[in-house]
Design an enzyme around this catalytic site. Sequence first.
Site, PDB file in Angstrom:
ATOM      1  N   HIS A   1       0.277 -27.051 -24.470  1.00 31.11           N
ATOM      2  CA  HIS A   1       1.714 -27.340 -24.639  1.00 31.11           C
ATOM      3  C   HIS A   1       2.627 -26.232 -24.132  1.00 31.11           C
ATOM      4  CE1 HIS A   1       1.239 -24.671 -28.030  1.00 31.11           C
ATOM      5  NE2 HIS A   1       2.545 -24.652 -28.189  1.00 31.11           N
ATOM      6  N   ARG A   2       2.057 -25.068 -23.814  1.00 33.01           N
ATOM      7  CA  ARG A   2       2.916 -24.005 -23.286  1.00 33.01           C
ATOM      8  C   ARG A   2       2.887 -23.950 -21.753  1.00 33.01           C
ATOM      9  NH1 ARG A   2       2.153 -18.624 -26.957  1.00 33.01           N
ATOM     10  NH2 ARG A   2       3.853 -19.058 -28.405  1.00 33.01           N
TER      11      ARG A   2
ATOM     12  N   MET B   1       3.106 -25.636 -17.773  1.00 31.79           N
ATOM     13  CA  MET B   1       4.190 -26.394 -17.131  1.00 31.79           C
ATOM     14  C   MET B   1       4.103 -27.886 -17.491  1.00 31.79           C
ATOM     15  SD  MET B   1       5.270 -26.668 -13.133  1.00 31.79           S
ATOM     16  CE  MET B   1       3.753 -27.365 -12.518  1.00 31.79           C
TER      17      MET B   1
ATOM     18  N   SER C   1      -6.597 -33.555 -10.724  1.00 37.05           N
ATOM     19  CA  SER C   1      -5.820 -32.963  -9.624  1.00 37.05           C
ATOM     20  C   SER C   1      -6.192 -33.662  -8.324  1.00 37.05           C
ATOM     21  CB  SER C   1      -6.176 -31.479  -9.519  1.00 37.05           C
ATOM     22  OG  SER C   1      -5.756 -30.975  -8.277  1.00 37.05           O
ATOM     23  N   SER C   2      -5.254 -33.683  -7.375  1.00 40.80           N
ATOM     24  CA  SER C   2      -5.536 -34.356  -6.100  1.00 40.80           C
ATOM     25  C   SER C   2      -6.576 -33.595  -5.275  1.00 40.80           C
ATOM     26  CB  SER C   2      -4.249 -34.524  -5.293  1.00 40.80           C
ATOM     27  OG  SER C   2      -3.702 -33.268  -4.979  1.00 40.80           O
ATOM     28  N   CYS C   3      -6.935 -32.372  -5.673  1.00 42.37           N
ATOM     29  CA  CYS C   3      -7.950 -31.626  -4.906  1.00 42.37           C
ATOM     30  C   CYS C   3      -9.371 -32.137  -5.170  1.00 42.37           C
ATOM     31  CB  CYS C   3      -7.856 -30.139  -5.166  1.00 42.37           C
ATOM     32  SG  CYS C   3      -8.321 -29.704  -6.828  1.00 42.37           S
TER      33      CYS C   3
ATOM     34  N   TYR D   1     -12.661 -25.442  -8.854  1.00 35.58           N
ATOM     35  CA  TYR D   1     -11.697 -26.181  -9.696  1.00 35.58           C
ATOM     36  C   TYR D   1     -11.907 -27.686  -9.560  1.00 35.58           C
ATOM     37  CZ  TYR D   1      -7.004 -27.593 -11.309  1.00 35.58           C
ATOM     38  OH  TYR D   1      -5.941 -28.159 -11.969  1.00 35.58           O
TER      39      TYR D   1
ATOM     40  N   LYS E   1     -12.793 -30.584 -12.340  1.00 44.14           N
ATOM     41  CA  LYS E   1     -11.919 -31.746 -12.587  1.00 44.14           C
ATOM     42  C   LYS E   1     -12.678 -33.068 -12.370  1.00 44.14           C
ATOM     43  CE  LYS E   1      -8.123 -29.866 -13.964  1.00 44.14           C
ATOM     44  NZ  LYS E   1      -7.634 -30.144 -15.330  1.00 44.14           N
TER      45      LYS E   1
ATOM     46  N   THR F   1      -0.566 -35.169  -7.907  1.00 45.51           N
ATOM     47  CA  THR F   1      -0.413 -34.403  -6.681  1.00 45.51           C
ATOM     48  C   THR F   1       0.087 -32.997  -7.045  1.00 45.51           C
ATOM     49  OG1 THR F   1       0.543 -34.486  -4.509  1.00 45.51           O
ATOM     50  CG2 THR F   1       1.987 -35.169  -6.308  1.00 45.51           C
TER      51      THR F   1
ATOM     52  N   HIS G   1       1.373 -21.400  -7.062  1.00 46.59           N
ATOM     53  CA  HIS G   1       1.347 -22.395  -5.998  1.00 46.59           C
ATOM     54  C   HIS G   1       2.483 -22.108  -5.020  1.00 46.59           C
ATOM     55  CE1 HIS G   1      -0.960 -24.633  -9.101  1.00 46.59           C
ATOM     56  NE2 HIS G   1      -1.672 -24.947  -8.044  1.00 46.59           N
TER      57      HIS G   1
ATOM     58  N   ARG H   1       1.797 -31.235   2.319  1.00 53.42           N
ATOM     59  CA  ARG H   1       1.607 -31.398   0.876  1.00 53.42           C
ATOM     60  C   ARG H   1       2.651 -32.364   0.324  1.00 53.42           C
ATOM     61  NH1 ARG H   1      -2.285 -29.074   2.121  1.00 53.42           N
ATOM     62  NH2 ARG H   1      -3.255 -27.207   1.230  1.00 53.42           N
TER      63      ARG H   1
HETATM   64  O1  GFB Z   1       0.225 -24.504  -3.366  1.00 47.70           O
HETATM   65  P1  GFB Z   1      -0.952 -23.839  -2.764  1.00 47.70           P
HETATM   66  O2  GFB Z   1      -1.272 -22.477  -3.247  1.00 47.70           O
HETATM   67  O3  GFB Z   1      -2.260 -24.669  -2.988  1.00 47.70           O
HETATM   68  O4  GFB Z   1      -0.747 -23.736  -1.176  1.00 47.70           O
HETATM   69  P2  GFB Z   1      -3.033 -25.922  -2.322  1.00 47.70           P
HETATM   70  C1  GFB Z   1      -0.305 -24.819  -0.402  1.00 47.70           C
HETATM   71  C2  GFB Z   1      -0.100 -24.384   1.033  1.00 47.70           C
HETATM   72  O5  GFB Z   1       1.032 -23.512   1.088  1.00 47.70           O
HETATM   73  C3  GFB Z   1      -1.262 -23.620   1.677  1.00 47.70           C
HETATM   74  C4  GFB Z   1       0.729 -22.363   1.853  1.00 47.70           C
HETATM   75  O6  GFB Z   1      -1.404 -24.031   3.014  1.00 47.70           O
HETATM   76  C5  GFB Z   1      -0.775 -22.170   1.609  1.00 47.70           C
HETATM   77  O7  GFB Z   1      -1.358 -21.333   2.597  1.00 47.70           O
HETATM   78  N1  GFB Z   1       1.583 -21.229   1.464  1.00 47.70           N
HETATM   79  C6  GFB Z   1       2.514 -20.642   2.247  1.00 47.70           C
HETATM   80  C7  GFB Z   1       1.567 -20.567   0.291  1.00 47.70           C
HETATM   81  N2  GFB Z   1       3.082 -19.592   1.637  1.00 47.70           N
HETATM   82  C8  GFB Z   1       2.517 -19.533   0.404  1.00 47.70           C
HETATM   83  C9  GFB Z   1       2.711 -18.654  -0.685  1.00 47.70           C
HETATM   84  O8  GFB Z   1       3.500 -17.711  -0.661  1.00 47.70           O
HETATM   85  N3  GFB Z   1       1.965 -18.901  -1.805  1.00 47.70           N
HETATM   86  C10 GFB Z   1       1.070 -19.944  -1.877  1.00 47.70           C
HETATM   87  N4  GFB Z   1       0.398 -20.146  -3.012  1.00 47.70           N
HETATM   88  N5  GFB Z   1       0.856 -20.774  -0.826  1.00 47.70           N
HETATM   89  C11 GFB Z   1      -4.049 -25.895  -4.664  1.00 47.70           C
HETATM   90  C12 GFB Z   1      -5.431 -25.737  -5.202  1.00 47.70           C
HETATM   91  O9  GFB Z   1      -4.220 -26.048  -3.320  1.00 47.70           O
HETATM   92  O10 GFB Z   1      -3.374 -27.039  -5.131  1.00 47.70           O
HETATM   93  C13 GFB Z   1      -5.537 -26.042  -6.626  1.00 47.70           C
HETATM   94  O11 GFB Z   1      -5.913 -24.451  -4.868  1.00 47.70           O
HETATM   95  C14 GFB Z   1      -4.726 -27.230  -7.074  1.00 47.70           C
HETATM   96  O12 GFB Z   1      -6.884 -26.240  -6.916  1.00 47.70           O
HETATM   97  C15 GFB Z   1      -3.340 -27.245  -6.486  1.00 47.70           C
HETATM   98  O13 GFB Z   1      -5.372 -28.413  -6.745  1.00 47.70           O
HETATM   99  C16 GFB Z   1      -2.564 -28.489  -6.818  1.00 47.70           C
HETATM  100  O14 GFB Z   1      -2.181 -27.150  -2.306  1.00 47.70           O
HETATM  101  O15 GFB Z   1      -3.640 -25.558  -1.011  1.00 47.70           O
END
Ligand code: GFB
Length: 316
Positions: free
Chosen positions: A12-13, A15, A108-110, A137, A141, A165, A180, A210
Amino acid sequence: MLKNSKIYIAGHRGMVGSAIKRNLESRGYTNLLHRTHSELDLTDQWQVNEFFESEKPEFVFLAAAKVGGILANSTYPAQFIYENLMIEANIINAAYKYNAKKLLFLGSSCIYPKFAPQPMKEEYLLTGELEGTNEAYAIAKIAGIRLCKHYNQQYGTNFMSVMPTNLYGQNDNFNLETSHVMPALIRKFHEAKINAKPEVVIWGTGSPKREFLHVDDMADACIYLMENYDYSDTAEFVNIGTGKDLSIKELAKMIKDIVGYKGEIVYDRTKPDGTPRKLLDVSRLHGLGWRGKITLREGIEQTYKWYLDNHKDKRS
Ligand code: GFB
């Protein structure tokens, strides 16, 4: 679910859990149950059983999980697989043992194969290799979905699963190492604006696509399904998304514009791109009568405002 049903929100804490709690409260549910991490360690089977035995929740939202962005997932795979498997197994088994009427597990969509056809239908589960950066992960899931399925099959429980998603919104994690992409870019553009930096560095090539859903829409979908449907209506599980995606490059431009940053965007190609695309097919969800309301632009504007109001005392 009746307005006085005993409803446990695990996580609950976080997001998603905090959005589910806000939404249930606003609909007039009065008997909400929750525990902080220090009160109840969900990876501890004994503690979870004891909690369910004494409280006997009727409805369970399983939103507790170890989550993070692409870098956190690839740096701490052991923690991602172990903690998520333990949390899911403990809660799902206790919900069965102590007769919960219904449970909703958040995946999760992954979970889908890295090169799944787009948009991804629920039937594509386990039809190909997973994306390496978040395999640990994703395996956890997938185990959660199948725990629900097999408990339903053997014990006649009513445990549903939903596959969201990429989510974003208030109470997100803005730590640049573990977050993220959405909160990371909001923070990077904001700090670059405030400090008059000439450029903002984006990870990867900017070409991956995405799909993003605001967490308030996600909470609304979860409660809608809990109120109106049973496992048998969901054909194992349901994707939750908008059905629309955009490239990281397009996302960066939109956030830059909302924040009002005037400098340049540069790409750090030493950082991973992750899966090239993961757009959900949301026809099953639409068939059940639910659609999101918050547009991407509105959602980012709200989240940026929330960040400005709260970031000093949050996790960043
Ligand atoms: O959101 P994100 O970390 O996770 O990254 P995924 C999405 C895309 O954004 C990747 C790019 O192509 C990253 O390289 N990106 C660009 C960045 N700049 C940045 C930044 O400053 N920070 C981050 N974090 N990304 C996750 C999974 O995958 O999605 C989890 O690892 C989960 O397991 C989640 O399912 C919903 O969308 O790639």
